[in-house]
Design a protein around this motif. Structure first.
Motif, short mmCIF file in Angstrom:
data_model
loop_
_atom_site.label_atom_id
_atom_site.label_comp_id
_atom_site.label_asym_id
_atom_site.label_seq_id
_atom_site.Cartn_x
_atom_site.Cartn_y
_atom_site.Cartn_z
N TYR A 17 0.83 -1.20 0.00
CA TYR A 17 0.00 0.00 0.00
C TYR A 17 0.86 1.25 0.00
CZ TYR A 17 -4.66 1.89 0.59
OH TYR A 17 -5.86 2.49 0.37
N PHE A 48 0.58 3.66 -3.07
CA PHE A 48 -0.22 4.87 -2.86
C PHE A 48 0.52 5.93 -2.07
CE2 PHE A 48 -3.46 1.34 -3.07
CZ PHE A 48 -3.75 1.55 -4.40
N PHE A 92 -9.30 -4.37 -12.07
CA PHE A 92 -9.92 -3.16 -12.61
C PHE A 92 -9.21 -2.69 -13.87
CE2 PHE A 92 -11.82 0.96 -12.74
CZ PHE A 92 -13.06 0.71 -12.19
N ALA A 106 -11.24 -2.08 -17.30
CA ALA A 106 -11.39 -0.71 -17.79
C ALA A 106 -10.80 -0.59 -19.20
CB ALA A 106 -10.71 0.27 -16.84
N ASN A 155 -12.70 0.56 -22.53
CA ASN A 155 -12.24 1.64 -23.40
C ASN A 155 -12.11 1.16 -24.83
OD1 ASN A 155 -12.21 3.49 -21.35
ND2 ASN A 155 -10.06 3.17 -20.83
N GLN A 173 -18.93 3.27 -20.04
CA GLN A 173 -18.21 2.25 -19.29
C GLN A 173 -19.22 1.19 -18.91
OE1 GLN A 173 -14.93 2.26 -17.52
NE2 GLN A 173 -14.26 3.62 -19.13
N LEU A 230 -15.19 -2.22 -2.05
CA LEU A 230 -15.07 -0.77 -2.16
C LEU A 230 -14.75 -0.35 -3.58
CD1 LEU A 230 -13.04 0.44 0.94
CD2 LEU A 230 -15.29 1.22 0.24
N MET A 231 -13.81 -1.05 -4.19
CA MET A 231 -13.31 -0.57 -5.47
C MET A 231 -14.21 -0.97 -6.63
SD MET A 231 -9.59 -0.36 -6.88
CE MET A 231 -9.27 0.41 -8.45
N PHE A 288 -16.26 0.88 6.51
CA PHE A 288 -15.11 1.66 6.03
C PHE A 288 -15.36 3.15 6.19
CE2 PHE A 288 -13.89 4.31 2.42
CZ PHE A 288 -12.54 4.39 2.64
N TYR A 304 -16.12 11.13 -7.22
CA TYR A 304 -15.30 10.12 -6.56
C TYR A 304 -14.74 10.78 -5.31
CZ TYR A 304 -15.24 6.76 -10.44
OH TYR A 304 -15.56 5.82 -11.39
N ASP A 329 -14.16 5.72 -1.65
CA ASP A 329 -13.10 4.73 -1.50
C ASP A 329 -11.90 5.46 -0.89
OD1 ASP A 329 -11.52 2.47 -1.61
OD2 ASP A 329 -12.05 1.97 -3.67
N LYS A 330 -10.84 4.69 -0.65
CA LYS A 330 -9.61 5.35 -0.19
C LYS A 330 -8.98 6.08 -1.38
CE LYS A 330 -8.64 1.89 3.31
NZ LYS A 330 -8.28 0.50 3.33
N GLY A 384 -5.89 6.18 -2.72
CA GLY A 384 -5.07 5.42 -3.66
C GLY A 384 -5.90 4.66 -4.67
N PRO A 385 -6.79 3.79 -4.20
CA PRO A 385 -7.63 3.05 -5.14
C PRO A 385 -8.47 3.95 -6.04
CG PRO A 385 -7.69 1.99 -3.01
CD PRO A 385 -6.90 3.25 -2.84
N MET A 445 -7.67 6.85 -7.23
CA MET A 445 -6.81 7.37 -8.31
C MET A 445 -6.49 6.26 -9.30
SD MET A 445 -4.17 9.93 -6.44
CE MET A 445 -4.65 10.78 -4.95
N ALA A 446 -6.24 5.06 -8.79
CA ALA A 446 -5.97 3.94 -9.70
C ALA A 446 -7.17 3.71 -10.61
CB ALA A 446 -5.67 2.67 -8.89
N ARG A 447 -8.34 3.88 -10.04
CA ARG A 447 -9.56 3.69 -10.80
C ARG A 447 -9.71 4.74 -11.89
NH1 ARG A 447 -15.11 2.34 -7.56
NH2 ARG A 447 -16.56 2.49 -9.29
N ALA A 451 -7.31 4.02 -14.67
CA ALA A 451 -7.70 2.91 -15.54
C ALA A 451 -8.86 3.30 -16.44
CB ALA A 451 -8.06 1.69 -14.71
N GLU A 452 -9.78 4.10 -15.93
CA GLU A 452 -10.96 4.45 -16.72
C GLU A 452 -10.63 5.47 -17.80
OE1 GLU A 452 -13.44 5.63 -13.52
OE2 GLU A 452 -14.40 3.66 -13.32
N GLY A 453 -9.62 6.29 -17.53
CA GLY A 453 -9.17 7.25 -18.54
C GLY A 453 -10.28 8.19 -18.98
N THR A 505 -14.19 7.75 -18.01
CA THR A 505 -14.62 7.63 -16.63
C THR A 505 -16.00 8.26 -16.40
OG1 THR A 505 -14.05 8.13 -14.35
CG2 THR A 505 -13.44 9.78 -15.98
N GLN A 542 -0.94 14.79 -6.02
CA GLN A 542 -0.67 13.52 -6.70
C GLN A 542 -1.63 13.31 -7.86
OE1 GLN A 542 1.69 11.53 -6.57
NE2 GLN A 542 2.66 11.64 -4.55
N GLN A 544 -0.67 13.04 -11.84
CA GLN A 544 -0.96 11.89 -12.70
C GLN A 544 -1.87 12.25 -13.87
OE1 GLN A 544 -2.28 8.36 -10.52
NE2 GLN A 544 -1.17 9.08 -8.73
#
Lengths: 561, 374
Positions: A254, A258, A408, A412, A416, A427, A509-510, A524, B70, B98-99, B101-102, B104-106, B109-111, B114, B129, B133
């Protein structure tokens, strides 16, 4: 990488050589067998590949420039991580192994006050997510918690040592995961232990020797199976170790990802973690290989013991039950009551139904896959199958967060692509239930697979042959013979999977659909802001819903005895 | 939500599957001749929750414009604000939490495709950050420029602060008097040995605090301070500020560092909470202040809607709510703070531009790792 099934098909085929004469029919039969084999192994290959994709995505993310973070990690973070991981694994193995085995032995072999109650009550911690047990325990026993405050009010100043460290985390994880060992050891003792008693009595052995010389060695494969689950859970845990602020592989991943935004470093750590798992799995398989599959119905005989010994047993069970379940549960109820007015609203109906829905779909899906894999593994027990089976079960140890991202990214990307080619306009996949289903299935495959596999191993060759003779079609054979035989294992798999999915947090969550908030998501929401008291209501509901499958599990394991 | 809606919900398709699966489990448990799992699964394909969707659409008012956020901010802190916005404008707001980090990763990925329009998060480090990115797009808004001081905004306009939180010193007034306290760095002095409580270095709030110290004191001095802090710890570091403040109240330690609003929430629950706030660094650089903030997502298809919502969040109306609902400080100058915030007294905030926290974040984490601050 994975050996492709085609290559193994050319190896010598020893599929039930019949004594039929007539070369043509023989070769047709062989052809048929070969084809079946290729198809089966291809299916298995596909499933394991499918389960591997998210892991591979993470491991193969070498696209980013390597920062000098790895050097930093190696020097300042990794030593601590390895040390903590070793301590946690050792603690969980020893403590949950001892507690689980001892309590299983007592409740299945002795009569003592409360024995019937404890035999199922000791399973209840399974419904309590480790992260919930963690924050509740810290809330109770920390310096500012009610326990020490009360002690200080009585003038007792001997401080209980801080639990917010690796030792506290190890203890809590052990208490959270001992039910895996307990459940499996209990099944072993109920089906075999009594035979051991009879044999032991004939030989005039003492009880201790009956346990150590006869019962335990026989039950050891089951105990190890439970320990494997507990170890995997320990390695993949993020929530509980975060509460205790202990650096493990998951927190380091993590941090790399992150905190330092270095996917490469995160992938390197994940690869290391998977290496650790492989060692654990190989160790377990070594024991599995030694496992006997005899199942016998013992008599319902139990040991008789003196009154003080009985009381000691009751005390021991009470102690574990209190610490691992009842006290935290009571604290949850207390917090819930204090915050109920402020927290409870109609949306909770949705949280509960969403949780149930997701857990149900996933569990059913996994069960089908588990039956397929277990059956193929039985039909073609060679090296490549073994490898693919192991790979298909690997997801359990990958931290949920990593797995979520790993699944993911390709989804994704696919989305795309679909949009780019004008097939869809939005999406379409990313926000769908499919992603969540895949990610959760990858994660919990092994939980369902283990019991199904164990059950299938108990099916004797004769039983199978008889089933073949007596039924007209494969379908009928499955329906009338195989599934009834398999059902205890399948049920255990379903229930364990169900409880696991209910408790799961990072993947949900994700990958959840918008508006599909579950109870875990709610937990959470609250804990992320340090609102422990307000996290109690959703936590309590997770526990309550999880109790239903646990109760069914118990009834079933009792029936076997 | 009324009872009949609840019962409708309960009887909807959403429950049939769980019931079926549970039924299946029970059937297996009492196994004589059970149905096969495959059959049950095929028979029960998951019903899409269309009912819910329809209900949602009906609930939304006319124009059907939706802003999807988000957010790493806790839902119930931000929801009252968003509900008010919907009331006033009729614009629907969807929230995905969400947290950081996830999330941002999401987004990564969605570009371009999104569904998100706006990223709402805490700590300038996170916003920096996300901007770095390429997840946030620059916007020019005279409203934001008027409402939000420049030091709480990205110079390129990719994100803006919406509320302020001070990270400062808290103490036990029965053991410590305010005149013994001065700066963050002073807490490294041996006189505090065994008396200091800290939250984990894994939390971005501490990473930003250390980053600001690096900016003011330089790396060498900052590292010495962190080592001093670690040497002074009364107990293992905490995983959150609330527990830390309660530890000071219980007498486990005498001083600690926490965010102002955690203290505010505790005071809400327990008005006589025996801990006092001290504004750090008043004689030097000023108290460390961080933001919660937002930016318009690069791939947004409703950038306009997202910007309008951000502008509204910086308006007097919303700014007042931040302070009263969540005990945070308004980012806009001249907004009336709640009585509680006023009772803590005026303080001089640090003048540093908050984007520095992001730029120095990696170095700050590395420094804390080296110094053994867990």
């Amino acid at each position: 990488m994975i050996t492709m099934p085609e290559s193994s098909a050319s190896q010598n085929n020893t599929v039930n050589e019949s004594n039929e004469t007539g070369n043509t029919s023989k070769s047709i039969r062989q052809d048929h067998a070969t084809r079946k084999r290729v198809i089966s192994k291809s299916v298995l290959g596909l499933i394991s590949l499918f389960m591997l994709i998210p892991i591979l995505i993470v491991l193969l993310s070498w696209t980013q420039p390597v920062a000098d973070i790895w050097g930093h990690m190696r020097e300042y973070v990794l030593p601590q991580v390895l040390k903590n991981t070793a301590i946690l694994l050792l603690m969980v193995t020893v403590i949950s192994g001892t507690i689980g085995t001892a309590l299983a032995w007592l409740t299945s072999m002795y009569r003592f006050p409360g024995q019937r109650f404890f035999s199922w009550a000791l399973m209840l911690p399974l419904a309590m997510p480790a992260y919930v047990l963690a924050f509740v325990t810290v809330g109770i026993v920390d310096f500012s918690g009610p326990l020490q405050t009360a002690l200080r009010d009585f003038g007792v100043t001997t401080a209980i040592p801080s639990v917010r460290n690796v030792w506290g985390a190890g203890l809590i994880l052990s208490l959270a995961f001992y039910p895996y060992v307990y459940l499996l050891a209990r099944q072993a003792f109920l089906s075999q232990g009594r035979r051991a008693i009879e044999a032991g009595q004939m030989l005039g052995l003492s009880r201790g020797r009956v346990f150590f010389r006869l019962a335990l060695p026989q039950a050891l494969p089951w105990v190890i199976g439970g320990l494997l689950l507990a170890s995997m859970e320990t390695l993949a845990d993020f929530g509980a170790v975060s509460v205790f602020n202990v650096d493990t592989f998951t927190t380091a991943i993590y941090k790399a990802w992150f905190g330092f935004f270095s996917l490469t470093t995160a992938a390197q750590l994940a690869a290391l973690l998977i290496g650790v798992v492989f060692i654990v799995v190989l160790f377990e398989q070594y024991w599995q290989a030694k496992r006997g599959n005899t199942i016998t119905q013992g008599s319902s005989q139990r040991f008789e013991v003196s009154k003080p010994a009985k009381l000691a047993m009751t005390l021991l069970c009470t102690l574990v039950f209190l610490i691992a379940f009842l006290i935290p549960f009571a604290q949850l109820i207390y917090w819930t009551a204090a915050n109920f007015q402020q927290d409870f609203d109609a949306r909770y109906i949705d949280f509960v139904t969403n949780s149930l829905m997701i857990a149900s779909i996933t569990t059913a899906f996994i069960a089908v896959l588990a039956i397929m894999i277990a059956w193929i593994k039985r039909q073609y027990p060679d090296k490549s199958t073994k490898l693919m089976t192991t790979l298909a079960n690997l997801g359990y140890v990958v931290p949920g967060t990593v797995l979520a991202v790993g699944i993911f990214i390709p989804i994704a990307w696919l989305d795309n692509q679909l949009i780019a080619y004008g097939i869809t306009s939005t999406q379409f996949l990313s926000g769908s239930v499919i992603v969540m289903l895949l990610a959760l299935s990858t994660r919990f495959m092994t939980v369902s697979f283990q019991p199904v596999d164990r059950q299938l191993q108990r099916l004797t060759v004769n039983q199978e042959a008889a089933a073949k003779l007596l039924s007209d079609s494969p379908f009928q054979r499955w329906r009338q013979v195989m599934l009834p035989v398999l059902s205890p294992g399948v049920l255990t798999g379903l229930l364990m999977g169900f409880v696991e999915v209910m408790k799961e947090m990072p993947i949900t969550l994700m990958t959840r659909r918008q508006g599909w908030d579950t109870l875990a998501v709610r937990v959470f929401e609250m804990t992320s802001e340090g609102m422990w008291g307000r996290a109690a209501l959703p936590s309590l509901l997770i526990v309550l819903v999880g109790l239903i499958p646990v109760w069914i599990l118990l009834r079933q394991s009792d029936k076997q005895g | 939500m009324s009872l009949n809606v609840i019962s409708a919900n309960l009887s909807s398709a959403k429950l049939t599957l769980p019931v079926a699966v549970f039924g299946m489990m029970l059937a297996l448990a009492g196994c004589s001749k059970s149905s096969t799992p495959e059959e049950s699964v095929d028979a029960e394909t998951p019903a899409p929750s269309t009912e819910q969707e329809v209900a949602k659409d009906n609930a939304a008012s006319a124009d059907g414009q939706t802003v999807t956020i988000y957010s790493s901010r806790n839902e119930q802190l931000i929801k009252p604000l968003l509900d008010r916005y919907t009331e006033q404008t009729g614009v629907k707001v969807e929230l995905v939490t969400d947290k950081d980090g996830p999330l941002m990763a999401r987004l990564q990925a969605e570009g371009q495709n999104t569904p998100a329009d706006m990223l709402l998060t805490v700590d300038a480090g996170n916003l920096w950050q996300a901007a770095g990115q390429g997840l946030l797009q620059p916007v020019a808004s005279s409203v934001l420029e008027a409402n939000v001081p420049a030091k709480y905004r990205d110079p390129e306009g990719r994100w803006t602060g919406l509320s302020l939180r001070a990270r400062t010193i808290f103490y036990d007034p029965s053991k410590v008097s305010a005149d013994q306290l001065s700066t963050y760095a002073d807490l490294a002095d041996p006189k505090w040995k065994g008396k200091l409580c800290l939250r984990t270095s894994k939390k971005v709030y501490n990473q930003s605090l250390v980053a600001s110290m690096m900016e003011h004191l330089g790396a060498e001095k900052t590292e010495a301070v962190i080592r001093g802090w670690v040497a002074n710890l009364a107990t293992d570091v905490f995983s959150d500020d609330t527990n830390l403040l309660e530890a000071i109240a219980a007498g486990q330690c005498e001083v600690g560092i926490a965010n102002s609003y955690y203290y505010g929430r505790l005071l809400d629950e327990k008005p006589d909470f025996p801990v006092k706030i001290f504004w750090a660094n008043q004689g030097t650089t000023g108290t460390h202040v961080n933001i919660s903030g937002a930016g318009v997502v690069t791939g947004s298809d409703n950038a306009d809607g997202a910007l309008k919502l951000m502008e509204w969040l910086s308006s007097d109306d919303a700014q007042g709510l931040y302070a009263s609902a969540d005990k945070e400080f308004p980012v806009k100058v001249g907004i009336d703070e709640s009585e509680m915030l006023r009772s803590w007294g005026q303080f001089k905030p640090d003048d540093i531009n908050v984007q520095k926290f992001g730029a120095l974040q990696t170095q700050a984490i590395q420094m804390m790792d080296k110094a053994g601050y867990k």
